[in-house]
Design an enzyme around this catalytic site. Sequence first.
Site, PDB file in Angstrom:
ATOM      1  N   GLY A 107      -4.342  -7.229  18.800  1.00 12.32           N
ATOM      2  CA  GLY A 107      -2.653  -7.468  18.606  1.00 12.32           C
ATOM      3  C   GLY A 107      -3.020  -8.642  17.670  1.00 12.32           C
ATOM      4  N   ASP A 109       0.719  -1.396   0.100  1.00 14.35           N
ATOM      5  CA  ASP A 109       0.071   0.010  -0.089  1.00 14.35           C
ATOM      6  C   ASP A 109       0.803   1.323  -0.043  1.00 14.35           C
ATOM      7  OD1 ASP A 109       0.669  -0.517   2.611  1.00 14.35           O
ATOM      8  OD2 ASP A 109      -1.320   0.076   3.582  1.00 14.35           O
ATOM      9  N   LEU A 140      -5.744  -7.891  12.918  1.00 13.98           N
ATOM     10  CA  LEU A 140      -7.090  -7.533  12.117  1.00 13.98           C
ATOM     11  C   LEU A 140      -7.604  -6.179  12.012  1.00 13.98           C
ATOM     12  CD1 LEU A 140      -8.885 -10.732  13.638  1.00 13.98           C
ATOM     13  CD2 LEU A 140      -7.913 -10.615  11.414  1.00 13.98           C
ATOM     14  N   ASP A 146      -5.736  -0.478   5.818  1.00 13.90           N
ATOM     15  CA  ASP A 146      -6.647  -0.770   6.860  1.00 13.90           C
ATOM     16  C   ASP A 146      -7.944   0.050   6.948  1.00 13.90           C
ATOM     17  OD1 ASP A 146      -4.312  -2.607   7.265  1.00 13.90           O
ATOM     18  OD2 ASP A 146      -3.897  -1.458   9.205  1.00 13.90           O
TER      19      ASP A 146
HETATM   20  C1  GLA Z   1      -0.402  -2.970   8.280  1.00  9.49           C
HETATM   21  C2  GLA Z   1      -0.351  -1.480   7.858  1.00  9.49           C
HETATM   22  C3  GLA Z   1      -1.324  -1.413   6.263  1.00  9.49           C
HETATM   23  C4  GLA Z   1      -0.183  -2.316   5.545  1.00  9.49           C
HETATM   24  C5  GLA Z   1       0.085  -3.727   6.242  1.00  9.49           C
HETATM   25  C6  GLA Z   1       0.850  -4.749   5.333  1.00  9.49           C
HETATM   26  O1  GLA Z   1      -1.621  -3.732   8.414  1.00  9.49           O
HETATM   27  O2  GLA Z   1      -1.407  -0.860   8.701  1.00  9.49           O
HETATM   28  O3  GLA Z   1      -0.880  -0.171   5.935  1.00  9.49           O
HETATM   29  O4  GLA Z   1       1.182  -1.891   5.194  1.00  9.49           O
HETATM   30  O5  GLA Z   1       0.382  -3.646   7.450  1.00  9.49           O
HETATM   31  O6  GLA Z   1       0.607  -4.774   4.088  1.00  9.49           O
END
Ligand code: GLA
Length: 394
Positions: free
Chosen positions: A131, A40, A134, A181
């Site tokens: 933790g 991302d 999720l 996320d």
């Molecule tokens: C975490 C970060 C996201 C992304 C993922 C890995 O969840 O918050 O922004 O970088 O790791 O893909």
Amino acid sequence: MLNQNVYDEIVAKFEKLFGAKPTAVAYAPGRIEVLGNHTDYNEGFVFSAAIDKGTFFAVSPADDDTVTLVARDIGADGETFTCRLADVKKVESGATWANYPLGTFNWLFDGEPAKAGKGFKAVFGGNIPLGAGLSSSAALEMSTVLALSKIYGIEKDKVTLAKIGQKAEHTFAGCPCGLLDQASSLFGKAGGLVKSDFRSCTFENVNLGSSVAFMMVKSNAKHALVDGAYASRRQACEDAAKHFAKVLRHPVTHLRDVSSAEWILYRAGLDETQAKRAIHPIGEDERVLTGAALLEKGDVKGFGALMFDSHESSRTWFENSCAELDTIVDSAKKIPEVYGARLSGGGFGGSCCLLVDPKAADKIVAAITADYKAAYGDEPTCALIEPSEGAHLV
Ligand code: GLA
């Protein structure tokens, strides 16, 4: 309504504490990351889904300039944080959980929370295991931003709302995360995946059909992204992109612009760690695009194989896996009804995401639990996940 019981509990707690019903309640789900890891912030592609667990944020305007936040799920009977509008800033110690809603509030008002005029009182809580990787924190940010937008009469598009949560993570919580996320929590659709393009910030829903399901397997290795490992991975990717920008003849601003063929040819100019880190998101982008084409043809098993490759890339190149997650994926590989498995999210602990035949769920849980128990003595937590609707006002 999804998670009605949690909603009832949060509203009841609000009424008990503040003597009236909340003016607004918003719900935001957690997410699973299915394919496309650490892509991302490299402006690449991800397949993810909003999950069937989430956070409710219940709120009413305050009569004065006081901000009151009650976290139902902290401690035995919840924990309360209060401050005045003029004192909204990062909480350095103690109630650091307040940084997520407080930071979100701060950036909803462009860093000038005093402009809100009045404070607010809120109770929040949910059922996303903490933790576990999720994205309970993004769910809290997105439920906060929707509920606060409602009571302050603010209208912003979803991408802007997602970026407000991201800014809270960067400046209040201390994690330089991408937008995955928050976007997954907002753009999720029942029964489907979210395919994200983080350059154009466009989010598409892709149906998966009912012959397969996702299973989350939560290791007991705690995942914490604010301890520097996430930041150092991001830095290595950005440094590598600068190198490719110098040696390639087409424009490169992020690793999204580099192919694995170019990495092979030009990696010699990187130090060994940078080279290892860079190939992970580059390969992941290619896997997401291949995966999208496979899903269009209905080839879910082919898609699953890419998930195994993704985990291998994490283990070998990005080094964001850990022994517990490797054990789960190795165990999953031996089960014919598991089509794919990989770590989900930041890594360094947390959960694995499995693509499975739901009819074989019991057998899968038994086999994975037995292997995990033999290695570590305790049991992982396994649950089938239903891709669900994104964040909304209730
Ligand atoms: C975490 C970060 C996201 C992304 C993922 C890995 O969840 O918050 O922004 O970088 O790791 O893909």
